[in-house]
Design a protein around this motif. Structure first.
Motif, PDB file in Angstrom:
ATOM      1  N   GLU A 235       0.826  -1.197   0.000  1.00 57.22           N
ATOM      2  CA  GLU A 235       0.000   0.000   0.000  1.00 57.22           C
ATOM      3  C   GLU A 235       0.871   1.263   0.000  1.00 57.22           C
ATOM      4  OE1 GLU A 235      -2.691  -0.137   3.256  1.00 57.22           O
ATOM      5  OE2 GLU A 235      -3.732  -1.957   2.551  1.00 57.22           O
TER       6      GLU A 235
ATOM      7  N   LYS B 144       0.854   5.606   0.501  1.00 59.05           N
ATOM      8  CA  LYS B 144       0.175   6.809   0.989  1.00 59.05           C
ATOM      9  C   LYS B 144       1.129   7.995   0.816  1.00 59.05           C
ATOM     10  CE  LYS B 144      -1.638   8.972   5.196  1.00 59.05           C
ATOM     11  NZ  LYS B 144      -1.807   8.820   6.673  1.00 59.05           N
ATOM     12  N   THR B 145       0.695   9.000   0.048  1.00 62.92           N
ATOM     13  CA  THR B 145       1.551  10.146  -0.233  1.00 62.92           C
ATOM     14  C   THR B 145       1.128  11.349   0.611  1.00 62.92           C
ATOM     15  OG1 THR B 145       1.889   9.395  -2.504  1.00 62.92           O
ATOM     16  CG2 THR B 145       2.427  11.687  -2.035  1.00 62.92           C
ATOM     17  N   VAL B 146       2.112  11.941   1.275  1.00 65.65           N
ATOM     18  CA  VAL B 146       1.864  13.110   2.117  1.00 65.65           C
ATOM     19  C   VAL B 146       2.909  14.184   1.803  1.00 65.65           C
ATOM     20  CG1 VAL B 146       0.837  11.760   3.967  1.00 65.65           C
ATOM     21  CG2 VAL B 146       3.294  12.211   3.984  1.00 65.65           C
TER      22      VAL B 146
ATOM     23  N   CYS C  35       6.224   9.444   0.134  1.00 61.51           N
ATOM     24  CA  CYS C  35       5.329   8.319  -0.139  1.00 61.51           C
ATOM     25  C   CYS C  35       5.665   7.205   0.849  1.00 61.51           C
ATOM     26  CB  CYS C  35       5.487   7.821  -1.572  1.00 61.51           C
ATOM     27  SG  CYS C  35       4.389   6.436  -1.986  1.00 61.51           S
ATOM     28  N   GLU C  36       4.710   6.881   1.727  1.00 63.34           N
ATOM     29  CA  GLU C  36       4.910   5.840   2.722  1.00 63.34           C
ATOM     30  C   GLU C  36       4.402   4.506   2.178  1.00 63.34           C
ATOM     31  OE1 GLU C  36       3.109   7.119   6.353  1.00 63.34           O
ATOM     32  OE2 GLU C  36       4.695   8.600   6.757  1.00 63.34           O
TER      33      GLU C  36
END
Length: 334
Positions: A2, A4-6, A137-138
């Motif tokens: 997965e 997740k972009t922060v 991006c995690e």
């Protein structure tokens, strides 16, 4: 797997790095230190100008105690360079930004950053750097096989070579002049397709321009990339257009002389062009120069005295000046 972009500030990421919340020690990552000083400085410069420096990939995984552990999966050099510039570490000297960097504009005011450490920057500049945005991006819920595959994919491209890394720091006028010169058909006769793709023609023109300005007063005396940066910094403000015209005329003469492909090592190519420029400037016999040059290209490998300047370290000052002296001596005798 997965994603997740922060968006996070440089300051917040540096705090996590300093506290050990983000580790730079993932085993598949190359250690920091791959960039030279100019490359490291460009990371800082880009952030201050609001340029994106690419996505930073961070793996997120829980350890046996349920605690989240974060490792840099891609971005070690960028984050490592920021750490080395901003964070004070025992036994590690914070580096100075390259003196070749231009001024940056913050809230309408220009600030000098070249040659400065983080602590020496103006408060407004430090604040702008701390507030600069990093795209993170995690990566979570992954297997090691998936992580290895992902890492291979994002690193499968071919890195820019040293010459190609110089192009973005050239002014529009300098770059246009160089590109117009590389359009000369002579380069298709002396360079391979691979050499043209890797910008050997650009490197050659840059070297000719530098050779034409060699003097005790100029700030460079070799063809190393550090001296190329010095030349570019000066030429961005004031390129010698007479030299550009002279090189254009020299390339035309060389293209006329060599009607077919000719094998020339790139170590000598810039000197060949420089020689025509010098002969024409001093109004010497161009036909005699070409006669000497053709014989030289056919026999120079047998000349041990000259070949000592064509081996290891061909861009350093001693070897460049050794080769240059041979051409200058031959021209003086014409």
């Amino acid at each position: 797997m997965e994603f997740k972009t922060v968006s996070r500030s440089v300051e917040s990421v540096m705090k996590d790095v300093q506290k050990g919340k983000i580790s730079l020690n993932l085993d598949i990552q190359r250690p920091t230190g791959a960039y030279n000083n100019f490359g490291k400085s460009m990371i800082i410069d880009s952030l201050l100008r609001g340029y994106p420096i690419g996505i930073i990939y961070i793996t997120v995984k829980e350890d046996e105690n349920g605690k989240k552990v974060k490792y840099l999966a891609d971005g070690n050099q960028r984050i490592g360079n920021l750490k080395e510039f901003i964070i004070k570490q025992d036994g590690v000297k914070n580096f100075k930004l390259s003196g070749a960097l231009g001024k940056v504009t913050i809230d309408g005011k220009k600030y000098e950053i070249g040659g400065k450490k983080y602590d020496a920057l103006d408060d407004e500049v430090k604040s702008a750097l701390d507030d600069a945005s990093l795209t993170i991006c995690e990566i979570s819920d992954y297997t090691r096989e998936e992580l290895n595959d992902f890492y291979t994919r994002i690193n499968s491209g071919i890195s820019l070579n040293p010459t190609q890394k110089l192009l973005p720091i050239m002014s529009v006028d300098l770059l246009n002049d160089i590109q117009e010169l590389t359009d000369n058909p002579f380069f298709e006769k002396v360079l391979t397709k691979r050499q043209l793709i890797t910008s050997t023609d650009v490197s050659t023109i840059l070297e000719v321009l530098m050779l034409m300005e060699f003097s005790p007063e100029c700030p460079f005396d070799s063809l190393r990339n550090t001296d190329k940066i010095k030349y570019i910094t000066n030429a961005n403000e004031n390129i010698n257009e007479e030299n550009v015209i002279a090189i254009a005329e020299a390339l035309d003469k060389l293209n006329e002389h060599y009607t077919k492909r000719v094998k020339v090592t790139k170590t000598l190519l810039s000197l060949m062009i420089f020689g025509v420029c010098k002969v024409q400037k001093e109004q010497r016999d161009l036909a005699k120069y070409f006669e000497w040059l053709d014989n030289f290209l056919a026999t120079y490998k047998e000349d041990e005295e000259f070949m000592q300047f064509c081996k290891q370290g061909t861009t350093n000052s001693a070897n460049v000046h050794g080769r240059l002296e041979r051409f200058n001596q031959a021209i003086q005798e014409m």
